[in-house]
Write a protein that holds these residues in place. Structure first.
Motif, mmCIF file in Angstrom:
data_model
loop_
_atom_site.group_PDB
_atom_site.id
_atom_site.type_symbol
_atom_site.label_atom_id
_atom_site.label_comp_id
_atom_site.label_asym_id
_atom_site.label_seq_id
_atom_site.Cartn_x
_atom_site.Cartn_y
_atom_site.Cartn_z
ATOM 1 N N UNK A 263 6.926 7.513 4.353
ATOM 2 C CA UNK A 263 5.803 7.221 3.456
ATOM 3 C C UNK A 263 6.029 6.016 2.571
ATOM 4 N N UNK A 264 7.161 5.293 2.796
ATOM 5 C CA UNK A 264 7.322 4.056 2.035
ATOM 6 C C UNK A 264 6.926 2.875 2.923
ATOM 7 N N UNK B 75 3.341 5.250 9.896
ATOM 8 C CA UNK B 75 3.829 6.067 8.774
ATOM 9 C C UNK B 75 3.726 7.554 9.114
ATOM 10 N N UNK B 76 2.557 7.932 9.670
ATOM 11 C CA UNK B 76 2.338 9.339 10.030
ATOM 12 C C UNK B 76 3.225 9.723 11.205
ATOM 13 N N UNK B 77 3.258 8.835 12.206
ATOM 14 C CA UNK B 77 3.984 9.126 13.456
ATOM 15 C C UNK B 77 5.451 9.432 13.157
ATOM 16 N N UNK C 7 -2.843 -1.948 15.324
ATOM 17 C CA UNK C 7 -2.916 -0.550 15.770
ATOM 18 C C UNK C 7 -1.718 0.273 15.291
ATOM 19 N N UNK C 8 -0.539 -0.347 15.203
ATOM 20 C CA UNK C 8 0.654 0.376 14.732
ATOM 21 C C UNK C 8 0.527 0.685 13.239
ATOM 22 N N UNK C 9 -0.098 -0.225 12.482
ATOM 23 C CA UNK C 9 -0.415 0.056 11.083
ATOM 24 C C UNK C 9 0.675 -0.192 10.052
ATOM 25 N N UNK D 297 0.817 -1.231 0.000
ATOM 26 C CA UNK D 297 0.000 0.000 0.000
ATOM 27 C C UNK D 297 0.847 1.275 0.000
ATOM 28 N N UNK D 298 2.160 1.156 0.279
ATOM 29 C CA UNK D 298 3.033 2.340 0.286
ATOM 30 C C UNK D 298 4.091 2.284 -0.797
#
Ligand code: SAQ
Length: 375
Positions: free
Chosen positions: A89-90, A83-85, A139-141, A26-27
């Motif tokens: 973005x990869x 990714x956000x934290x 939850x960490x994603x 997805x990234x």
């Protein structure tokens, strides 16, 4: 439903088991074989995401065990996920925590339900089950997540390893059932079995019957010799499907990476390049260089005269030695940057040698030049 991760085998190298592949996540879509830098606590130590991008990192690791205990997966989830934290973005892959419990936690007790241990930060009693590990990773994603497994000592008895493999397979099944986001997070099974071919086969067959989107080979790089690791890979990789990615956990020296690729491995991770960088040890095309050594005090050459990285184009051994000896953080940034560049560049050269069907010649060059043939 589209799988979260899709592997495409592009080309097999003519003379070995090496494969050139594409891993769609997805990234982003990334080439394999690949080396994945380790960012245990949501940062690849001494590296910014911008620098990681510049040197060609595609997927980086973070650790479920560490982030669960600190800052807590709830905070990472509230931030919008890893990714956000961490502003990366990869690709992100998380280990499931079992290995970290065994290598970090004080006192631990493994039961069918899960593993009881004392938190290495505050001594509190904790419990990690296959379901809990999956909940934390959901939850960490991350794009790719690991099932909870037991990484047993390599030299344990056959009976111990057999029991452990069977429990790891039952835990993998429980993890699959607990997984909440299979459409955007790919859960990999981890093959165990130490050095026993029949147990490696049993572990692989158990996991392949559960149809994971990818498979890790665990239980290696835990003190066994490189020959023993290569021997286990010789008979384990073929038990895994050709159309799925194969990830060898904890491997990150030039010789082991090449020998893993030759045996059909697509993904690798290791703390080695960033860990040795912190004490001033650098990977070079002439072997390891301990830059804090006094002999480099007036050596104004780059770390590696064959390297075209930002560090080797702009800084000298004398300057980096000075920074490391002065405990200047910039020094460990430079050694970390170079070591990661070195391994990522090596993997780019490995991918090219698969395209050119000359991986064995490349292996000979690396083993001769980088000093791995020296006994
Ligand atoms: O079977 C495993 N299961 C889940 N994670 C792992 C991580 C692993 N990392 C290493 N070796 C690299 C090391 C890093 C630090 C100490 S050893 N071996 C490993 C084996 C496993």
């Amino acid at each position: 439903m589209d799988p979260a991760v899709k592997y495409t085998l592009i080309k097999k190298e003519k003379h070995t088991g090496a494969r050139l592949g594409l891993l769609e996540t997805p990234h982003g879509t990334f080439e394999t074989p690949m080396f994945m830098p380790v960012g245990t606590e949501a940062t690849v130590k001494n590296m910014s995401p911008e620098d990681l991008e510049k040197i060609g990192a595609s997927i980086i690791l973070s650790n479920t065990y560490h982030l669960w205990l600190r800052p807590g997966e709830d905070i990472v989830k509230e931030a919008g996920g890893l990714h956000k934290f961490m502003n990366w973005n990869k690709g992100i892959l998380t280990d499931s925590g079992g290995f970290q419990v065994f290598s970090l936690a004080k006192t631990r007790d493994i039961t069918e339900a899960g593993v009881h241990f004392r938190n290495h930060l505050n001594g509190r009693r904790e419990f990690l089950s296959p379901e809990k590990a999956i909940q934390i990773e959901n939850d960490l994603g991350p794009d790719i997540m690991m099932s909870l497994d037991e990484c047993p000592p390599f030299f344990e008895s056959y009976d111990y390893i057999k029991d452990s493999v069977e429990r790891t397979s039952r835990w993998a099944e429980r993890g699959l059932r607990a997984h909440r986001n299979p459409d955007w997070q790919a859960l990999f099974g981890i093959v165990q079995g130490a050095g026993f071919e029949d147990l490696r086969k049993q572990s692989a067959q158990d996991l392949v019957s559960m149809d994971f989107p990818g498979y890790s080979i665990g239980g290696l790089s835990v003190g066994e010799s490189k020959e023993e690791m290569n021997h286990v890979l010789d008979f384990t990789a073929p038990f895994l499907p050709e159309n799925k990615p194969r990830y060898l956990m904890g491997v990150g020296s030039a010789d082991s990476l090449i020998d893993g690729v030759i045996r059909g491995i697509d993904m690798f991770d290791c703390v080695l390049p960033t860990r040795i960088a912190r004490n001033g040890t650098c990977m070079t095309t002439k072997g390891r260089l301990v830059v804090k050594n006094a002999k480099y005090a007036r050596d104004f050459r780059p770390l590696d005269e064959n390297c075209d990285c930002y560090v080797c184009r702009n800084y000298s051994r004398a300057y980096i030695r000075h920074l490391i000896n002065a405990n200047e953080l910039f020094g460990t940034h430079l050694t970390s940057y170079h070591n990661l560049y070195f391994l990522l560049k090596l993997m780019a050269d490995v991918r090219q040698s698969i395209r050119d069907d000359n991986l064995l010649e490349f292996r000979e060059h690396v083993f001769e030049e980088y000093g791995f043939n020296k006994k």
